[in-house]
Design a protein around this motif. Sequence first.
Motif, PDB file in Angstrom:
ATOM      1  N   ALA A   4      14.508   5.997 -41.064  1.00 38.87           N
ATOM      2  CA  ALA A   4      15.261   6.811 -42.018  1.00 38.87           C
ATOM      3  C   ALA A   4      15.742   5.973 -43.197  1.00 38.87           C
ATOM      4  CB  ALA A   4      16.443   7.468 -41.308  1.00 38.87           C
ATOM      5  N   LEU A   5      16.204   4.767 -42.939  1.00 34.77           N
ATOM      6  CA  LEU A   5      16.634   3.878 -44.023  1.00 34.77           C
ATOM      7  C   LEU A   5      15.470   3.515 -44.940  1.00 34.77           C
ATOM      8  CD1 LEU A   5      19.077   1.439 -42.184  1.00 34.77           C
ATOM      9  CD2 LEU A   5      19.666   3.123 -43.916  1.00 34.77           C
ATOM     10  N   ASN A   6      14.325   3.232 -44.349  1.00 33.58           N
ATOM     11  CA  ASN A   6      13.159   2.857 -45.159  1.00 33.58           C
ATOM     12  C   ASN A   6      12.648   4.030 -45.987  1.00 33.58           C
ATOM     13  OD1 ASN A   6      13.097   0.174 -44.393  1.00 33.58           O
ATOM     14  ND2 ASN A   6      11.823   0.575 -42.607  1.00 33.58           N
ATOM     15  N   ILE A   7      12.626   5.220 -45.410  1.00 32.12           N
ATOM     16  CA  ILE A   7      12.194   6.400 -46.162  1.00 32.12           C
ATOM     17  C   ILE A   7      13.174   6.686 -47.293  1.00 32.12           C
ATOM     18  CG2 ILE A   7      11.893   8.901 -46.020  1.00 32.12           C
ATOM     19  CD1 ILE A   7      10.693   8.444 -43.233  1.00 32.12           C
ATOM     20  N   GLY A   8      14.464   6.610 -47.013  1.00 30.47           N
ATOM     21  CA  GLY A   8      15.471   6.812 -48.054  1.00 30.47           C
ATOM     22  C   GLY A   8      15.362   5.777 -49.152  1.00 30.47           C
ATOM     23  N   LEU A   9      15.052   4.552 -48.785  1.00 31.40           N
ATOM     24  CA  LEU A   9      14.906   3.476 -49.764  1.00 31.40           C
ATOM     25  C   LEU A   9      13.713   3.717 -50.681  1.00 31.40           C
ATOM     26  CD1 LEU A   9      16.140   0.804 -50.641  1.00 31.40           C
ATOM     27  CD2 LEU A   9      14.621  -0.333 -49.048  1.00 31.40           C
ATOM     28  N   VAL A  10      12.607   4.164 -50.126  1.00 32.88           N
ATOM     29  CA  VAL A  10      11.422   4.443 -50.940  1.00 32.88           C
ATOM     30  C   VAL A  10      11.688   5.615 -51.880  1.00 32.88           C
ATOM     31  CG1 VAL A  10       9.035   5.298 -50.836  1.00 32.88           C
ATOM     32  CG2 VAL A  10       9.776   3.472 -49.314  1.00 32.88           C
ATOM     33  N   ILE A  11      12.322   6.666 -51.375  1.00 34.87           N
ATOM     34  CA  ILE A  11      12.594   7.844 -52.201  1.00 34.87           C
ATOM     35  C   ILE A  11      13.557   7.501 -53.331  1.00 34.87           C
ATOM     36  CG2 ILE A  11      13.704  10.120 -52.189  1.00 34.87           C
ATOM     37  CD1 ILE A  11      12.488  10.517 -49.397  1.00 34.87           C
ATOM     38  N   LEU A  61      23.724   3.663 -56.866  1.00 35.34           N
ATOM     39  CA  LEU A  61      24.688   3.318 -55.806  1.00 35.34           C
ATOM     40  C   LEU A  61      24.137   3.646 -54.423  1.00 35.34           C
ATOM     41  CD1 LEU A  61      28.060   4.469 -57.421  1.00 35.34           C
ATOM     42  CD2 LEU A  61      27.275   2.132 -57.004  1.00 35.34           C
ATOM     43  N   VAL A  62      23.471   4.786 -54.293  1.00 31.39           N
ATOM     44  CA  VAL A  62      22.844   5.134 -53.007  1.00 31.39           C
ATOM     45  C   VAL A  62      21.778   4.103 -52.653  1.00 31.39           C
ATOM     46  CG1 VAL A  62      21.420   6.861 -51.835  1.00 31.39           C
ATOM     47  CG2 VAL A  62      23.365   7.591 -53.210  1.00 31.39           C
ATOM     48  N   TRP A  63      21.021   3.655 -53.654  1.00 33.54           N
ATOM     49  CA  TRP A  63      19.984   2.645 -53.432  1.00 33.54           C
ATOM     50  C   TRP A  63      20.596   1.332 -52.935  1.00 33.54           C
ATOM     51  CZ3 TRP A  63      18.739  -2.013 -55.950  1.00 33.54           C
ATOM     52  CH2 TRP A  63      17.478  -2.522 -55.682  1.00 33.54           C
ATOM     53  N   VAL A  64      21.710   0.915 -53.545  1.00 37.31           N
ATOM     54  CA  VAL A  64      22.384  -0.322 -53.116  1.00 37.31           C
ATOM     55  C   VAL A  64      22.906  -0.181 -51.693  1.00 37.31           C
ATOM     56  CG1 VAL A  64      24.403  -1.776 -53.538  1.00 37.31           C
ATOM     57  CG2 VAL A  64      22.945  -1.120 -55.434  1.00 37.31           C
ATOM     58  N   ILE A  65      23.479   0.969 -51.362  1.00 38.95           N
ATOM     59  CA  ILE A  65      23.984   1.204 -50.001  1.00 38.95           C
ATOM     60  C   ILE A  65      22.842   1.142 -48.992  1.00 38.95           C
ATOM     61  CG2 ILE A  65      25.004   2.965 -48.500  1.00 38.95           C
ATOM     62  CD1 ILE A  65      26.743   3.755 -50.945  1.00 38.95           C
ATOM     63  N   LEU A  66      21.696   1.724 -49.354  1.00 36.12           N
ATOM     64  CA  LEU A  66      20.546   1.673 -48.448  1.00 36.12           C
ATOM     65  C   LEU A  66      20.020   0.251 -48.290  1.00 36.12           C
ATOM     66  CD1 LEU A  66      18.620   4.905 -49.467  1.00 36.12           C
ATOM     67  CD2 LEU A  66      19.788   4.454 -47.320  1.00 36.12           C
ATOM     68  N   ILE A  67      20.043  -0.534 -49.358  1.00 37.06           N
ATOM     69  CA  ILE A  67      19.614  -1.942 -49.274  1.00 37.06           C
ATOM     70  C   ILE A  67      20.512  -2.706 -48.310  1.00 37.06           C
ATOM     71  CG2 ILE A  67      19.557  -4.112 -50.583  1.00 37.06           C
ATOM     72  CD1 ILE A  67      17.144  -2.565 -51.182  1.00 37.06           C
ATOM     73  N   VAL A  68      21.831  -2.495 -48.434  1.00 32.84           N
ATOM     74  CA  VAL A  68      22.778  -3.162 -47.529  1.00 32.84           C
ATOM     75  C   VAL A  68      22.544  -2.693 -46.098  1.00 32.84           C
ATOM     76  CG1 VAL A  68      25.224  -3.384 -46.949  1.00 32.84           C
ATOM     77  CG2 VAL A  68      24.485  -3.592 -49.323  1.00 32.84           C
ATOM     78  N   GLY A  69      22.292  -1.388 -45.926  1.00 28.29           N
ATOM     79  CA  GLY A  69      22.021  -0.853 -44.584  1.00 28.29           C
ATOM     80  C   GLY A  69      20.778  -1.449 -43.966  1.00 28.29           C
ATOM     81  N   VAL A  70      19.727  -1.615 -44.739  1.00 27.75           N
ATOM     82  CA  VAL A  70      18.500  -2.223 -44.228  1.00 27.75           C
ATOM     83  C   VAL A  70      18.755  -3.688 -43.869  1.00 27.75           C
ATOM     84  CG1 VAL A  70      16.171  -2.978 -44.892  1.00 27.75           C
ATOM     85  CG2 VAL A  70      16.901  -0.654 -45.377  1.00 27.75           C
ATOM     86  N   GLY A  71      19.513  -4.386 -44.712  1.00 27.33           N
ATOM     87  CA  GLY A  71      19.832  -5.791 -44.418  1.00 27.33           C
ATOM     88  C   GLY A  71      20.652  -5.949 -43.154  1.00 27.33           C
ATOM     89  N   ASN A  73      20.717  -3.811 -40.711  1.00 29.40           N
ATOM     90  CA  ASN A  73      19.870  -3.407 -39.598  1.00 29.40           C
ATOM     91  C   ASN A  73      18.929  -4.530 -39.192  1.00 29.40           C
ATOM     92  OD1 ASN A  73      18.768  -1.792 -37.666  1.00 29.40           O
ATOM     93  ND2 ASN A  73      17.505  -0.607 -39.053  1.00 29.40           N
ATOM     94  N   ILE A  74      18.431  -5.287 -40.169  1.00 24.29           N
ATOM     95  CA  ILE A  74      17.552  -6.418 -39.852  1.00 24.29           C
ATOM     96  C   ILE A  74      18.348  -7.520 -39.150  1.00 24.29           C
ATOM     97  CG2 ILE A  74      16.254  -8.316 -40.906  1.00 24.29           C
ATOM     98  CD1 ILE A  74      15.265  -6.286 -42.981  1.00 24.29           C
ATOM     99  N   LYS A  75      19.581  -7.755 -39.614  1.00 22.82           N
ATOM    100  CA  LYS A  75      20.367  -8.848 -39.049  1.00 22.82           C
ATOM    101  C   LYS A  75      20.905  -8.529 -37.658  1.00 22.82           C
ATOM    102  CE  LYS A  75      23.980 -12.098 -40.056  1.00 22.82           C
ATOM    103  NZ  LYS A  75      24.787 -12.733 -41.092  1.00 22.82           N
ATOM    104  N   PHE A  76      21.478  -7.340 -37.498  1.00 24.80           N
ATOM    105  CA  PHE A  76      22.146  -7.027 -36.232  1.00 24.80           C
ATOM    106  C   PHE A  76      21.358  -6.090 -35.327  1.00 24.80           C
ATOM    107  CE2 PHE A  76      25.782  -7.877 -39.145  1.00 24.80           C
ATOM    108  CZ  PHE A  76      26.192  -9.061 -38.537  1.00 24.80           C
ATOM    109  N   GLY A  77      20.581  -5.204 -35.911  1.00 32.79           N
ATOM    110  CA  GLY A  77      19.793  -4.265 -35.119  1.00 32.79           C
ATOM    111  C   GLY A  77      18.465  -4.870 -34.715  1.00 32.79           C
ATOM    112  N   GLY A  78      17.700  -4.066 -34.044  1.00 32.27           N
ATOM    113  CA  GLY A  78      16.431  -4.608 -33.600  1.00 32.27           C
ATOM    114  C   GLY A  78      15.240  -3.905 -34.059  1.00 32.27           C
TER     115      GLY A  78
END
Length: 78
Positions: A4-11, A61-71, A73-78
Amino acid sequence: MTLALNIGLVITSLLLIVLVLLHRAKGGGLSSLFGGGVQSSLSGSSVVEKNLDRLTVFVGLVWVILIVGVGLNIKFGG
């Protein structure tokens, strides 16, 4: 969540590219193709241009929030 984060980031990335290209600059930009150039040159800063500015900032701003979310997710999520 990652998908969902990646799709939102592309859109939002594609939408941000389109919105930035629609802005009127010294050369007229793509907005002059749709008739926005004539109205903007007569009145200086039209309501459409202000709304385009607001929409561009919101999508940015939504794009920046999604970038932080992806970062995060990469650091803490799997």
